[in-house]
Enzyme design. Structure first.
Site, PDB file in Angstrom:
ATOM      1  N   ARG A   1      10.959  -9.640 -16.762  1.00  0.00           N
ATOM      2  CA  ARG A   1      11.795 -10.197 -15.689  1.00  0.00           C
ATOM      3  C   ARG A   1      13.083 -10.681 -16.337  1.00  0.00           C
ATOM      4  O   ARG A   1      13.058 -11.562 -17.209  1.00  0.00           O
ATOM      5  CB  ARG A   1      11.076 -11.342 -14.979  1.00  0.00           C
ATOM      6  CG  ARG A   1      11.982 -12.110 -14.033  1.00  0.00           C
ATOM      7  CD  ARG A   1      11.235 -13.017 -13.086  1.00  0.00           C
ATOM      8  NE  ARG A   1      10.577 -12.245 -12.048  1.00  0.00           N
ATOM      9  CZ  ARG A   1      10.141 -12.757 -10.893  1.00  0.00           C
ATOM     10  NH1 ARG A   1      10.290 -14.044 -10.640  1.00  0.00           N
ATOM     11  NH2 ARG A   1       9.556 -11.990  -9.997  1.00  0.00           N
TER      12      ARG A   1
ATOM     13  N   HIS B   1      13.466  -4.971  -7.511  1.00  0.00           N
ATOM     14  CA  HIS B   1      12.178  -5.672  -7.614  1.00  0.00           C
ATOM     15  C   HIS B   1      11.075  -4.691  -7.191  1.00  0.00           C
ATOM     16  O   HIS B   1      10.415  -4.854  -6.164  1.00  0.00           O
ATOM     17  CB  HIS B   1      12.195  -6.920  -6.728  1.00  0.00           C
ATOM     18  CG  HIS B   1      11.132  -7.932  -7.057  1.00  0.00           C
ATOM     19  ND1 HIS B   1      10.225  -7.772  -8.095  1.00  0.00           N
ATOM     20  CD2 HIS B   1      10.811  -9.128  -6.474  1.00  0.00           C
ATOM     21  CE1 HIS B   1       9.412  -8.819  -8.136  1.00  0.00           C
ATOM     22  NE2 HIS B   1       9.748  -9.650  -7.166  1.00  0.00           N
TER      23      HIS B   1
ATOM     24  N   GLN C   1       7.264  -5.808  -6.398  1.00  0.00           N
ATOM     25  CA  GLN C   1       7.136  -6.476  -5.107  1.00  0.00           C
ATOM     26  C   GLN C   1       7.128  -5.459  -3.977  1.00  0.00           C
ATOM     27  O   GLN C   1       6.296  -5.517  -3.057  1.00  0.00           O
ATOM     28  CB  GLN C   1       8.308  -7.445  -4.903  1.00  0.00           C
ATOM     29  CG  GLN C   1       8.341  -8.083  -3.518  1.00  0.00           C
ATOM     30  CD  GLN C   1       7.251  -9.101  -3.307  1.00  0.00           C
ATOM     31  OE1 GLN C   1       7.084  -9.997  -4.120  1.00  0.00           O
ATOM     32  NE2 GLN C   1       6.491  -8.984  -2.226  1.00  0.00           N
TER      33      GLN C   1
ATOM     34  N   ASP D   1      15.003 -12.209   2.773  1.00  0.00           N
ATOM     35  CA  ASP D   1      14.869 -12.810   1.442  1.00  0.00           C
ATOM     36  C   ASP D   1      15.865 -13.969   1.394  1.00  0.00           C
ATOM     37  O   ASP D   1      16.717 -14.106   2.279  1.00  0.00           O
ATOM     38  CB  ASP D   1      15.180 -11.734   0.377  1.00  0.00           C
ATOM     39  CG  ASP D   1      14.865 -12.175  -1.059  1.00  0.00           C
ATOM     40  OD1 ASP D   1      14.252 -13.243  -1.245  1.00  0.00           O
ATOM     41  OD2 ASP D   1      15.251 -11.435  -1.985  1.00  0.00           O
TER      42      ASP D   1
ATOM     43  N   CYS E   1       9.250 -11.781   0.482  1.00  0.00           N
ATOM     44  CA  CYS E   1       8.631 -11.677  -0.846  1.00  0.00           C
ATOM     45  C   CYS E   1       8.209 -13.035  -1.401  1.00  0.00           C
ATOM     46  O   CYS E   1       7.370 -13.098  -2.289  1.00  0.00           O
ATOM     47  CB  CYS E   1       9.580 -10.978  -1.810  1.00  0.00           C
ATOM     48  SG  CYS E   1      11.152 -11.832  -2.071  1.00  0.00           S
TER      49      CYS E   1
ATOM     50  N   ARG F   1       0.387  -8.083  -4.434  1.00  0.00           N
ATOM     51  CA  ARG F   1       1.033  -7.947  -5.745  1.00  0.00           C
ATOM     52  C   ARG F   1      -0.003  -7.551  -6.800  1.00  0.00           C
ATOM     53  O   ARG F   1       0.219  -6.674  -7.616  1.00  0.00           O
ATOM     54  CB  ARG F   1       1.688  -9.292  -6.160  1.00  0.00           C
ATOM     55  CG  ARG F   1       2.811  -9.782  -5.262  1.00  0.00           C
ATOM     56  CD  ARG F   1       3.977  -8.836  -5.238  1.00  0.00           C
ATOM     57  NE  ARG F   1       4.475  -8.567  -6.574  1.00  0.00           N
ATOM     58  CZ  ARG F   1       5.357  -9.328  -7.218  1.00  0.00           C
ATOM     59  NH1 ARG F   1       5.856 -10.397  -6.640  1.00  0.00           N
ATOM     60  NH2 ARG F   1       5.773  -9.005  -8.432  1.00  0.00           N
TER      61      ARG F   1
HETATM   62  N1   CP Z   1       7.992 -12.607  -5.077  1.00  0.00           N
HETATM   63  C1   CP Z   1       8.062 -12.930  -6.387  1.00  0.00           C
HETATM   64  O1   CP Z   1       8.444 -12.122  -7.250  1.00  0.00           O
HETATM   65  O2   CP Z   1       7.657 -14.194  -6.660  1.00  0.00           O
HETATM   66  P1   CP Z   1       7.783 -14.966  -8.056  1.00  0.00           P
HETATM   67  O3   CP Z   1       9.245 -15.190  -8.299  1.00  0.00           O
HETATM   68  O4   CP Z   1       7.011 -16.217  -7.858  1.00  0.00           O
HETATM   69  O5   CP Z   1       7.207 -14.085  -9.133  1.00  0.00           O
HETATM   70  N1  NVA Z   2      15.960 -11.918  -4.473  1.00  0.00           N
HETATM   71  C1  NVA Z   2      15.141 -12.930  -5.076  1.00  0.00           C
HETATM   72  C2  NVA Z   2      13.716 -12.492  -5.144  1.00  0.00           C
HETATM   73  C3  NVA Z   2      12.770 -13.482  -5.741  1.00  0.00           C
HETATM   74  C4  NVA Z   2      11.360 -12.998  -5.845  1.00  0.00           C
HETATM   75  C5  NVA Z   2      15.667 -13.271  -6.462  1.00  0.00           C
HETATM   76  O1  NVA Z   2      16.049 -12.340  -7.190  1.00  0.00           O
HETATM   77  O2  NVA Z   2      15.727 -14.442  -6.807  1.00  0.00           O
END
Ligand code: CP
Ligand code: NVA
Length: 298
Positions: free
Chosen positions: A100, A127, A130, A218, A257, A285
């Protein structure tokens, strides 16, 4: 050559439905395997996470492997050791990287300089884990995904980009409503449309949601954009998913998400109401990621 999962388009079109079917089977039969026995997968996270981190740690264990969490805050990554060096070192210890981070090009560097699979656990651009879970969540209700209309209301962000790719992979109609200045990246859009994504873009959430079976949103400011929160709140005025907007859908389900900002991108009533399927998304997930890992390592 190791297999990587950097975007949904990395899974060939003729295999992607099979990955979903396998995820469903893993969920229904509580599948545990020894596919990853003797393998260590590193979770390298440069941004916060609850769902992704925990579902990957649990999923890797359920496939017989060992997950090791590496935070950028207390590794040399946080002190700017070059990624190309980190990639070569970690490839000598482990059998996969679940990452990440910020720019997608960081994953490309890990792929170029490492020699083990890399999985995208969220970047600024995509992502995909997700959205594979979201596909499973939709598939459980609509087995022929090519028959659905999906609305995206809000930022043309990493989630929106992965939904655009998913439209190319699964053939559903995707209607995005984004405020001016917050459209998805045109290059990502063009590439997916050339691969068959059925995408329309509007400024009007009501147009996007009209006749939709699934309504997604989102947060308005993603991780790394916290300083823009106020500016974005102004730009996204009128983009909250509320009951009046949901009523324009075709018995539409609400998707998010998580984590959510209640009363911002979605009303409390919709988020906690009967149309909301967010907890199934969160559960999925685990199952979707196990199927993705199986696609990589089998
Ligand atoms: N939806 C998602 O990726 O959640 P987290 O940021 O908690 O991993
Ligand atoms: N768009 C959001 C998704 C989090 C799971 C971010 O990148 O913070």
């Amino acid at each position: 050559m190791p297999k990587h999962f950097l975007t949904i388009l990395d899974i060939p079109r003729d295999e992607v439905r099979q990955v979903l079917l396998r995820a469903k089977e893993m969920k229904d039969n509580k599948v545990r395997t020894d596919l990853l026995a003797g393998k260590t997968l590193l979770l390298i996270f440069e941004k916060a996470s609850t769902r992704t981190r925990v579902s990957f740690e649990v999923g890797v264990r359920q496939l017989g492997g060992d997950p090791v969490f590496v935070s950028s805050r207390d590794s040399q990554l946080g002190r700017n050791e070059p990624l190309r060096d980190t990639a070569r070192v970690l490839s000598r210890y482990a059998d996969g990287l679940i990452v990440r981070t910020f720019g997608q090009q960081k994953l490309d560097t890990l792929v170029e300089f490492g020699d083990i699979p890399v999985v995208n656990a969220l970047t600024d651009e995509y992502h995909p884990c997700q959205v594979m879970a979201d596909m499973l969540t939709m598939f459980e209700r609509t087995p022929d995904l090519s028959k659905c209309k999906v609305a995206w209301v809000g930022d043309g962000n990493n989630m929106a980009h992965s939904f655009i790719n998913a439209s190319a992979a699964f053939g559903f109609e995707l209607a995005l409503a984004c405020p001016e200045g917050y459209d998805p990246d045109p290059e990502i859009l063009d590439k997916a449309v050339n691969l068959g994504a059925k995408v329309t873009l509007t400024r009007d959430p009501a147009v996007a949601v009209s006749g939709a079976h699934y309504v997604n949103t989102d947060v308005w400011a993603s991780m790394g954009q916290e300083a823009e929160q106020k500016k974005r709140e102004a730009a996204f005025a009128g983009f909250m998913v509320d009951e009046a907007l949901m009523a324009k859908g075709a018995d539409a389900k609400f998707m998010h998400c998580l984590p959510v900002h209640r009363g911002e991108e979605v009303s409390e009533a919709v988020f906690e109401g009967p149309a909301s399927i967010v907890w199934d998304q969160a559960e999925n997930r685990l199952h979707a990621q196990k199927a993705i890992l199986e696609w990589i390592y089998k």
